[in-house]
Design a protein around this motif. Structure first.
Motif, PDB file in Angstrom:
ATOM      1  N   LYS A 120       0.823  -1.214   0.000  1.00  0.00           N
ATOM      2  CA  LYS A 120       0.000   0.000   0.000  1.00  0.00           C
ATOM      3  C   LYS A 120       0.856   1.263   0.000  1.00  0.00           C
ATOM      4  N   LEU A 121       1.915   1.251   0.790  1.00  0.00           N
ATOM      5  CA  LEU A 121       2.801   2.417   0.827  1.00  0.00           C
ATOM      6  C   LEU A 121       3.467   2.656  -0.526  1.00  0.00           C
ATOM      7  N   LEU A 122       3.966   1.577  -1.121  1.00  0.00           N
ATOM      8  CA  LEU A 122       4.594   1.714  -2.436  1.00  0.00           C
ATOM      9  C   LEU A 122       3.583   2.203  -3.461  1.00  0.00           C
ATOM     10  N   GLY A 123       2.371   1.652  -3.407  1.00  0.00           N
ATOM     11  CA  GLY A 123       1.347   2.093  -4.334  1.00  0.00           C
ATOM     12  C   GLY A 123       1.105   3.584  -4.236  1.00  0.00           C
ATOM     13  N   LYS A 124       0.934   4.062  -3.018  1.00  0.00           N
ATOM     14  CA  LYS A 124       0.683   5.491  -2.826  1.00  0.00           C
ATOM     15  C   LYS A 124       1.819   6.333  -3.377  1.00  0.00           C
ATOM     16  N   ASN A 125       3.048   5.889  -3.179  1.00  0.00           N
ATOM     17  CA  ASN A 125       4.180   6.689  -3.623  1.00  0.00           C
ATOM     18  C   ASN A 125       4.497   6.506  -5.105  1.00  0.00           C
ATOM     19  N   PHE A 126       4.088   5.392  -5.694  1.00  0.00           N
ATOM     20  CA  PHE A 126       4.189   5.254  -7.151  1.00  0.00           C
ATOM     21  C   PHE A 126       3.265   6.261  -7.830  1.00  0.00           C
ATOM     22  N   GLY A 127       2.168   6.609  -7.170  1.00  0.00           N
ATOM     23  CA  GLY A 127       1.231   7.571  -7.745  1.00  0.00           C
ATOM     24  C   GLY A 127       1.643   9.016  -7.589  1.00  0.00           C
ATOM     25  N   LEU A 128       2.692   9.269  -6.796  1.00  0.00           N
ATOM     26  CA  LEU A 128       3.147  10.639  -6.538  1.00  0.00           C
ATOM     27  C   LEU A 128       1.985  11.487  -6.009  1.00  0.00           C
ATOM     28  N   LYS A 129       2.095  12.801  -6.087  1.00  0.00           N
ATOM     29  CA  LYS A 129       1.066  13.665  -5.503  1.00  0.00           C
ATOM     30  C   LYS A 129      -0.250  13.583  -6.269  1.00  0.00           C
ATOM     31  N   VAL A 130      -0.161  13.553  -7.600  1.00  0.00           N
ATOM     32  CA  VAL A 130      -1.376  13.622  -8.414  1.00  0.00           C
ATOM     33  C   VAL A 130      -2.234  12.374  -8.268  1.00  0.00           C
ATOM     34  N   ASN A 131      -1.600  11.207  -8.290  1.00  0.00           N
ATOM     35  CA  ASN A 131      -2.358   9.951  -8.254  1.00  0.00           C
ATOM     36  C   ASN A 131      -2.109   9.115  -7.006  1.00  0.00           C
ATOM     37  N   GLY A 132      -1.477   9.701  -6.003  1.00  0.00           N
ATOM     38  CA  GLY A 132      -1.170   8.955  -4.788  1.00  0.00           C
ATOM     39  C   GLY A 132      -2.398   8.355  -4.137  1.00  0.00           C
ATOM     40  N   ASP A 133      -3.452   9.143  -3.989  1.00  0.00           N
ATOM     41  CA  ASP A 133      -4.670   8.640  -3.349  1.00  0.00           C
ATOM     42  C   ASP A 133      -5.344   7.582  -4.214  1.00  0.00           C
TER      43      ASP A 133
ATOM     44  N   ASN B 152      10.676  -8.932   2.441  1.00  0.00           N
ATOM     45  CA  ASN B 152      11.876  -9.538   3.019  1.00  0.00           C
ATOM     46  C   ASN B 152      13.145  -8.906   2.455  1.00  0.00           C
ATOM     47  N   GLU B 153      13.125  -8.590   1.166  1.00  0.00           N
ATOM     48  CA  GLU B 153      14.282  -7.957   0.536  1.00  0.00           C
ATOM     49  C   GLU B 153      14.506  -6.547   1.090  1.00  0.00           C
ATOM     50  N   VAL B 154      13.415  -5.810   1.236  1.00  0.00           N
ATOM     51  CA  VAL B 154      13.508  -4.436   1.749  1.00  0.00           C
ATOM     52  C   VAL B 154      14.089  -4.420   3.159  1.00  0.00           C
ATOM     53  N   ILE B 155      13.668  -5.344   3.993  1.00  0.00           N
ATOM     54  CA  ILE B 155      14.169  -5.395   5.365  1.00  0.00           C
ATOM     55  C   ILE B 155      15.619  -5.862   5.400  1.00  0.00           C
ATOM     56  N   ARG B 156      15.974  -6.772   4.521  1.00  0.00           N
ATOM     57  CA  ARG B 156      17.337  -7.328   4.523  1.00  0.00           C
ATOM     58  C   ARG B 156      18.369  -6.332   4.018  1.00  0.00           C
ATOM     59  N   ILE B 157      18.055  -5.607   2.969  1.00  0.00           N
ATOM     60  CA  ILE B 157      19.035  -4.760   2.281  1.00  0.00           C
ATOM     61  C   ILE B 157      19.409  -3.545   3.132  1.00  0.00           C
ATOM     62  N   LYS B 158      20.686  -3.208   3.130  1.00  0.00           N
ATOM     63  CA  LYS B 158      21.183  -2.025   3.837  1.00  0.00           C
ATOM     64  C   LYS B 158      21.920  -1.066   2.909  1.00  0.00           C
ATOM     65  N   SER B 159      22.359  -1.566   1.775  1.00  0.00           N
ATOM     66  CA  SER B 159      23.141  -0.770   0.833  1.00  0.00           C
ATOM     67  C   SER B 159      22.231  -0.044  -0.152  1.00  0.00           C
ATOM     68  N   ILE B 160      22.509   1.222  -0.392  1.00  0.00           N
ATOM     69  CA  ILE B 160      21.680   1.987  -1.323  1.00  0.00           C
ATOM     70  C   ILE B 160      21.801   1.446  -2.734  1.00  0.00           C
ATOM     71  N   ASN B 161      22.966   0.926  -3.101  1.00  0.00           N
ATOM     72  CA  ASN B 161      23.139   0.367  -4.442  1.00  0.00           C
ATOM     73  C   ASN B 161      22.285  -0.882  -4.640  1.00  0.00           C
TER      74      ASN B 161
ATOM     75  N   ASN C 160      10.206   8.231   1.219  1.00  0.00           N
ATOM     76  CA  ASN C 160       8.811   8.244   1.658  1.00  0.00           C
ATOM     77  C   ASN C 160       8.228   6.882   2.014  1.00  0.00           C
ATOM     78  N   THR C 161       8.904   5.801   1.603  1.00  0.00           N
ATOM     79  CA  THR C 161       8.369   4.468   1.875  1.00  0.00           C
ATOM     80  C   THR C 161       9.362   3.570   2.600  1.00  0.00           C
ATOM     81  N   ILE C 162      10.513   3.333   1.972  1.00  0.00           N
ATOM     82  CA  ILE C 162      11.426   2.298   2.457  1.00  0.00           C
ATOM     83  C   ILE C 162      12.009   2.638   3.822  1.00  0.00           C
ATOM     84  N   ILE C 163      12.581   3.823   3.961  1.00  0.00           N
ATOM     85  CA  ILE C 163      13.225   4.188   5.231  1.00  0.00           C
ATOM     86  C   ILE C 163      12.208   4.303   6.367  1.00  0.00           C
ATOM     87  N   PRO C 164      11.061   4.991   6.162  1.00  0.00           N
ATOM     88  CA  PRO C 164      10.061   5.008   7.250  1.00  0.00           C
ATOM     89  C   PRO C 164       9.579   3.611   7.636  1.00  0.00           C
TER      90      PRO C 164
END
Length: 426
Positions: A183-196, A294-303, A345-349
């Motif tokens: 849900k968080l990714l969806g909202k942020n894929f939509g940016l401001k115009v289509n976030g909702d 699981n990947e998002v939680i595991r990864i620490k490197s920005i690359n 807006n999604t991963i770090i929070p």
């Protein structure tokens, strides 16, 4: 005089505390100012400790501009104020009584405040109300050390603020972290115009369906485009026909409905941000990474994050921005700048809140990660840069957005480390 200033003066004891007397000439010894109540209801300070005429008192303190404000605010009818042991005012214009008809001791603070402090406050914070921020002339005086420490605190404060929405999603999803990420990714894929609109789409699809469809790219695209209402027009190409057929099957199988899904907009968007392209990328992301949480939680490197999220669309969208019209062939890969927005807006929070729920302190890790992300380019950041405030990464830009929105715009200078430094000069 403002109550905010009076509360600040009391909280930080910015007055001579050695010879205090109540308005009835009683000796007053201030042992503890109490805990500042930041809620809108109840006394201003809880659990203060005082000695008045050798009598020890423990209780609450209420602060007003004038004593008569007690009655203006109807505190005499509110039991939350029954345990007030001291009324701190700028001007004592009348007695205030308890329910037993005894007078509440009053301290008239104007008798103890140095005039130069008030002059400095008025010059800094009251005479500059028309400026973008009140302290913009004095801002260059603030050391890099103070700015840096304050920016770190502001960034963490902003994370805390974002956690409210994440925790609400978690509650609504029965503690399903995968669904929350979706849900968080969806909202942020939509940016401001289509976030909702994107959020409403993700809310319309149980995440268990995503799991069942994640091994088939066409199924995911049909699911997303169908629920978005983008397959309803008559379109004459094989790709659209395949998606429609697949969506009809999925709709019947999973009893899908589009109630509550908001309309998607194309107006005033650059073609790479069209909802069609973002939905195609969103589908590809879950096709490529079915265990995304699981990947998002595991990864620490920005690359590694750039690699994880740097997906392309399916082949149809390489020469289309909409279903109807063909365009010049171009790979439509998620850019680093877009991934930066997802990180901010999604991963770090999400990682921050998840770590807290499992009892892990992740502040240092989040600081390190956000410091590798490029800063946002917007009006707030640009204006602070003009004022010579250092902006080197996304931690700085997020902090400055928090500063402007929660302190400068709300005239909360006395709660700001910069305002405190300028006012105290030490």
């Amino acid at each position: 005089m403002t109550e905010d200033l009076l509360q600040y003066l009391w909280k930080h004891k910015k007055f001579d505390v050695t010879q205090l007397k109540t308005t009835r000439k009683e000796n007053l010894i201030l042992q503890n100012v109490g805990v500042h109540n930041t809620d809108k209801s109840g006394p201003d300070f809880f659990n203060a400790l005082l000695i008045i005429q050798e009598q020890k008192w423990a209780g609450n303190v209420e602060i007003h501009n004038k004593s008569s404000d007690w009655y203006t605010h109807n505190h005499e009818n509110d039991s939350a104020y029954d345990n007030v042991i001291l009324h701190v005012v700028w001007e004592d214009d009348m007695d205030v009584f308890r329910k037993d008809n005894s007078v509440i001791p009053t301290l008239q603070l104007s008798d103890y405040i140095a005039k130069n402090l008030l002059i400095k406050y008025e010059k800094m914070f009251l005479e500059n109300t028309q400026k973008w921020i009140r302290c913009e002339k004095q801002l260059p005086e603030i050391s890099r050390f103070i700015l840096s420490n304050w920016q770190e605190r502001l960034f963490l404060e902003r994370l805390e603020q974002k956690s409210i929405f994440i925790l609400k999603l978690l509650e609504d999803s029965a503690n399903n972290w995968e669904a929350v990420l979706f849900k968080l990714l969806g909202k942020n894929f939509g940016l401001k115009v289509n976030g909702d609109a994107f959020l409403s789409l993700t809310n319309s699809i149980d995440f268990s369906i995503i799991r069942k469809c994640s091994n088939n790219q066409i199924k995911l695209e049909a699911l997303f485009f169908g629920q978005a209402g983008l397959l309803e027009n008559e379109i004459k190409n094989m790709y659209s026909s395949d998606l429609k057929k697949e969506y009809c099957f999925l709709k019947n199988k999973f009893q899908l409905n589009k109630d509550g899904v908001l309309p998607f907009h194309f107006f005033r968007l650059r073609p790479p941000n069209f909802p069609t392209i973002r939905l195609a990328q969103f589908a590809m992301l879950y096709f490529k990474s079915p265990q995304l949480f699981n990947e998002v939680i595991r990864i620490k490197s920005i690359n590694e994050f750039y690699k994880l999220f740097g997906v392309e669309t399916s082949s149809f969208w390489e020469n289309h921005y909409t279903f109807e019209k063909e365009s010049k062939t171009r790979k439509k890969k998620i850019t680093k700048s877009f991934i930066d927005l997802l990180l901010i807006n999604t991963i770090i929070p999400l990682k921050f809140i998840y770590a807290r729920t499992i009892g892990k302190d992740s502040e240092e890790e989040m600081m390190e990660l956000i410091s590798q992300v490029s800063y946002e380019k917007n009006t707030i950041v640009s204006n602070f840069k003009k004022l010579k405030v250092p902006v080197e990464n996304a931690m700085h830009s997020q902090a400055l957005i928090q500063l402007k929105n929660r302190y400068c715009d709300e005239k909360a200078c006395l709660k700001c480390a910069i305002g405190n430094k300028l006012l105290n000069g030490d």
